[in-house]
Motif scaffolding. Structure first.
Motif, PDB file in Angstrom:
ATOM      1  N   VAL A  36      33.101  35.372  35.292  1.00 44.16           N
ATOM      2  CA  VAL A  36      33.292  36.867  35.020  1.00 44.16           C
ATOM      3  C   VAL A  36      34.392  37.337  35.759  1.00 44.16           C
ATOM      4  O   VAL A  36      35.228  38.178  35.151  1.00 44.16           O
ATOM      5  N   LEU A  37      34.781  37.218  37.005  1.00 44.06           N
ATOM      6  CA  LEU A  37      36.049  37.677  37.801  1.00 44.06           C
ATOM      7  C   LEU A  37      37.186  36.815  37.044  1.00 44.06           C
ATOM      8  O   LEU A  37      38.175  37.453  36.832  1.00 44.06           O
ATOM      9  N   LEU A  38      37.135  35.578  36.500  1.00 45.40           N
ATOM     10  CA  LEU A  38      38.410  34.806  35.910  1.00 45.40           C
ATOM     11  C   LEU A  38      38.514  35.729  34.606  1.00 45.40           C
ATOM     12  O   LEU A  38      39.672  35.879  34.184  1.00 45.40           O
ATOM     13  N   SER A  72      44.972  34.397  26.127  1.00 42.90           N
ATOM     14  CA  SER A  72      44.674  34.677  27.481  1.00 42.90           C
ATOM     15  C   SER A  72      43.185  34.728  28.044  1.00 42.90           C
ATOM     16  O   SER A  72      42.787  34.530  28.989  1.00 42.90           O
ATOM     17  N   LEU A  73      42.259  34.941  27.042  1.00 45.57           N
ATOM     18  CA  LEU A  73      40.977  35.045  27.461  1.00 45.57           C
ATOM     19  C   LEU A  73      40.171  33.778  27.391  1.00 45.57           C
ATOM     20  O   LEU A  73      38.939  33.514  27.810  1.00 45.57           O
ATOM     21  N   ILE A  74      41.079  32.763  27.017  1.00 45.35           N
ATOM     22  CA  ILE A  74      40.541  31.184  27.239  1.00 45.35           C
ATOM     23  C   ILE A  74      40.505  30.960  28.710  1.00 45.35           C
ATOM     24  O   ILE A  74      41.516  31.200  29.244  1.00 45.35           O
ATOM     25  N   PRO A  75      39.404  30.524  29.379  1.00 43.90           N
ATOM     26  CA  PRO A  75      39.540  30.500  30.624  1.00 43.90           C
ATOM     27  C   PRO A  75      40.608  29.225  31.260  1.00 43.90           C
ATOM     28  O   PRO A  75      40.845  28.257  30.510  1.00 43.90           O
ATOM     29  N   PHE A  76      41.223  29.735  32.261  1.00 44.55           N
ATOM     30  CA  PHE A  76      42.308  28.812  32.885  1.00 44.55           C
ATOM     31  C   PHE A  76      43.736  29.247  32.106  1.00 44.55           C
ATOM     32  O   PHE A  76      44.684  28.612  32.607  1.00 44.55           O
ATOM     33  N   PHE A 104      45.005  25.769  39.917  1.00 44.98           N
ATOM     34  CA  PHE A 104      43.899  26.662  39.944  1.00 44.98           C
ATOM     35  C   PHE A 104      42.402  25.761  39.356  1.00 44.98           C
ATOM     36  O   PHE A 104      41.391  25.814  39.791  1.00 44.98           O
ATOM     37  N   LEU A 105      42.727  24.878  38.188  1.00 43.03           N
ATOM     38  CA  LEU A 105      41.647  24.212  37.855  1.00 43.03           C
ATOM     39  C   LEU A 105      41.111  23.044  38.968  1.00 43.03           C
ATOM     40  O   LEU A 105      40.090  22.859  39.119  1.00 43.03           O
ATOM     41  N   GLU A 106      42.097  22.702  39.661  1.00 40.63           N
ATOM     42  CA  GLU A 106      41.989  21.771  40.554  1.00 40.63           C
ATOM     43  C   GLU A 106      40.993  22.038  41.891  1.00 40.63           C
ATOM     44  O   GLU A 106      40.271  21.698  42.187  1.00 40.63           O
ATOM     45  N   MET A 143      42.571  29.983  46.017  1.00 42.91           N
ATOM     46  CA  MET A 143      42.473  30.945  44.666  1.00 42.91           C
ATOM     47  C   MET A 143      42.849  32.208  44.860  1.00 42.91           C
ATOM     48  O   MET A 143      43.578  32.783  44.067  1.00 42.91           O
ATOM     49  N   TYR A 144      42.150  32.787  45.857  1.00 46.13           N
ATOM     50  CA  TYR A 144      42.436  34.164  46.008  1.00 46.13           C
ATOM     51  C   TYR A 144      43.809  34.654  46.539  1.00 46.13           C
ATOM     52  O   TYR A 144      44.459  35.500  45.686  1.00 46.13           O
ATOM     53  N   GLY A 145      44.287  33.759  47.352  1.00 43.11           N
ATOM     54  CA  GLY A 145      45.781  34.037  47.625  1.00 43.11           C
ATOM     55  C   GLY A 145      46.801  33.901  46.581  1.00 43.11           C
ATOM     56  O   GLY A 145      47.591  34.566  46.455  1.00 43.11           O
TER      57      GLY A 145
END
Length: 142
Positions: free
Chosen positions: A13-15, A36-40, A67-69, A111-113
């Motif tokens: 949801v946040l992604l 862009s709405l495709i995850p990652f 990010f995926l890793e 990830m947050y940073g």
């Protein structure tokens, strides 16, 4: 196992919220914003918009792969901790949860940073007025 599904639903949801913001930035840059709405994929677009990117002064060539890793690392640690709580004795399971919580915490903070730094770079790219206020407003959303 319930915590695993709740964590993953919250993450996606946040992604998607992040992806909506990237969609508007990509549209303004003339990129293919519909994907862009495709995850990652939104992280790939951010990499194209920002050009160079670094996390903790370490240059990152492929932001979306990093990010995926990190996501897979956190998910694997969470799954391993869930497995331990059902298959190990109580003392071992609690110790495993503590160890996996450290791994999950490091991955989530990275990830947050990285999302926060990429947001700042996008704000600078578009010369957003009150950039500090926008970053401050991005903190809870991210």
């Amino acid at each position: 196992m319930k915590i695993f599904w709740i964590a993953n639903i919250m993450f996606f949801v946040l992604l998607e919220l992040y992806s909506v913001g990237v969609m508007f930035a990509a549209k303004r840059c003339g990129e293919d914003y519909k994907k862009s709405l495709i995850p990652f994929y939104s992280f790939y677009l951010v990499q194209k918009i920002v050009n160079n990117f670094s996390v903790l002064t370490i240059p990152v060539q492929k932001f979306h792969v990093m990010f995926l890793e990190l996501y897979l690392l956190a998910t694997g640690a969470l799954l391993y901790a869930c497995w331990g709580s059902t298959n190990l004795p109580e003392i071992s399971a609690s110790a495993l949860w503590e160890i996996m919580a450290v791994i999950i915490g490091i991955a989530v903070l990275a990830m947050y940073g990285s999302i926060l730094v990429s947001s700042c770079k996008v704000y600078r790219r578009f010369r957003v007025e009150r950039e500090g206020l926008m970053v401050l407003l991005s903190l809870p959303l991210v």
